[in-house]
Design an enzyme around this catalytic site. Structure first.
Site, PDB file in Angstrom:
ATOM      1  N   ARG A 108      42.229  73.137   9.505  1.00 46.31           N
ATOM      2  CA  ARG A 108      42.405  72.669   8.131  1.00 46.31           C
ATOM      3  C   ARG A 108      41.319  71.668   7.723  1.00 46.31           C
ATOM      4  NH1 ARG A 108      43.738  75.250   4.433  1.00 46.31           N
ATOM      5  NH2 ARG A 108      41.760  74.502   3.670  1.00 46.31           N
ATOM      6  N   LYS A 141      30.813  60.774 -10.789  1.00 43.81           N
ATOM      7  CA  LYS A 141      32.245  61.088 -10.757  1.00 43.81           C
ATOM      8  C   LYS A 141      32.531  61.925  -9.507  1.00 43.81           C
ATOM      9  CE  LYS A 141      32.589  60.863 -15.774  1.00 43.81           C
ATOM     10  NZ  LYS A 141      32.759  61.586 -17.043  1.00 43.81           N
ATOM     11  N   LYS A 173      24.246  50.977 -21.074  1.00 43.41           N
ATOM     12  CA  LYS A 173      25.244  51.506 -21.997  1.00 43.41           C
ATOM     13  C   LYS A 173      25.594  50.446 -23.034  1.00 43.41           C
ATOM     14  CE  LYS A 173      27.093  54.740 -18.615  1.00 43.41           C
ATOM     15  NZ  LYS A 173      28.305  55.443 -18.117  1.00 43.41           N
ATOM     16  N   GLU A 202      21.368  54.736 -22.980  1.00 44.31           N
ATOM     17  CA  GLU A 202      22.332  55.588 -23.674  1.00 44.31           C
ATOM     18  C   GLU A 202      22.495  55.113 -25.120  1.00 44.31           C
ATOM     19  OE1 GLU A 202      26.250  56.641 -21.817  1.00 44.31           O
ATOM     20  OE2 GLU A 202      27.029  55.522 -23.542  1.00 44.31           O
ATOM     21  N   ASP A 223      24.499  60.541 -26.253  1.00 40.57           N
ATOM     22  CA  ASP A 223      25.895  60.679 -25.841  1.00 40.57           C
ATOM     23  C   ASP A 223      26.787  61.119 -26.997  1.00 40.57           C
ATOM     24  OD1 ASP A 223      28.042  60.432 -23.950  1.00 40.57           O
ATOM     25  OD2 ASP A 223      28.618  58.583 -24.951  1.00 40.57           O
TER      26      ASP A 223
END
Length: 287
Positions: A108, A141, A173, A202, A223
């Site tokens: 597994r 992420k 940002k 950004e 963005d």
């Protein structure tokens, strides 16, 4: 086209995943395997085939020797394919031979690594092949501890790596700009304190474009721009500041990618590559 803003993750070594392998063993086998230890003798041996059950891109095989070594079991691994190999249903990836108990205990864990990383590589490959003139970028992420492995899988599938971590390059940002007082102040402060590091800025509207161009970042991120505003911004940037790389992000859909693909070399960052991953169907079949 360089597939990375900084140095892309083109390979991984045991140092990048040995702690994850050890953690996985401790998590799954805190006091042995009740089923396997009850039913089988440690003297029994077998052969097991690692087999693809669907189409995709293979990734993560270097984890297997580390898993065998850390599980301290008498098993050998014979690899047939390499990372990046295309898979179809029925493709044999490699073969394990040795202790039946050892193979069952690691099954597994082995599949979790290979299915997960192959799933990411397959995700990246599908998008990159469909839109070859775009730079399909990953994001940060990723699951904690899996950053380098996930970005390696994206690269293996044909995608590109954004910054690897917060130390890799600067990304300004809205909160950073507000604190600094202006776009130009924010870029200037970072550049003065971090010479040689790339700076990405950004912006979220055309009203910021002029200040952004004057601040001269290495990369400008548009963005959540509408298609119309994206097109306007790109034409202005290509005319006034062709040296600034352009990236788009935010709610990127297949339709948006099709629209962006008419602009050669635009970067598109997609958290989808790593945070919405279906395990690729791969099995370990004991003969």
């Amino acid at each position: 086209m360089n597939r990375g803003y900084t140095t892309p993750v083109t390979s991984i070594t045991e140092k990048d995943f040995e702690s994850l392998v050890q953690l996985a063993l401790e998590e799954d086998l805190p006091a042995g395997d009740i089923t396997t230890d009850t039913l089988f003798s440690v003297e029994e041996s077998c052969t097991a085939i690692l087999l693809a059950k669907e189409e995709g891109v293979l990734c993560g095989l270097s984890v297997i020797p580390c898993l065998i070594q850390k599980s301290k079991t008498n098993v050998t691994w014979s690899q047939i394919l390499e990372d990046g190999a295309p898979l179809s249903k029925g493709t044999i990836i490699g073969e394990l031979k040795g202790s039946l108990v050892g193979i069952l205990k690691m099954e597994r864990i082995l599949l979790n690594f290979i299915q997960y990383l192959s799933g990411i590589a397959t995700n990246a490959n599908r998008v990159a092949k469909q839109f070859p003139n775009l730079l399909i970028l990953d994001t940060r992420k990723t699951l904690p501890g899996y950053r380098k492995l996930a970005k390696y899988a994206v690269y293996t599938g044909g995608g590109a790596n954004h910054r690897i971590n917060l130390s890799d390059m600067a990304m300004l940002k809205d909160n950073h700009i507000t604190k600094a007082g202006s776009i130009q102040s924010a870029v200037q402060m970072v550049r003065q304190k971090n010479p040689g590091k790339k700076i990405e800025l950004e912006i979220d509207g055309l009203s910021q474009l002029e200040d952004a161009i004057e601040s001269k970042p290495d990369i400008l991120l548009l963005d959540n721009f509408s298609d119309g505003d994206t097109e306007k911004a790109i034409y202005i940037l290509k005319d006034k500041a062709p040296e600034i790389r352009i990236e788009c992000s935010g709610g990127i859909t297949p339709d948006k990618l099709k629209f962006l693909s008419k602009f050669e070399g635009i970067g598109v960052s997609m958290g989808y590559l790593t945070h919405t991953v279906k395990f690729l169907d791969i099995s370990l079949d004991i003969k």
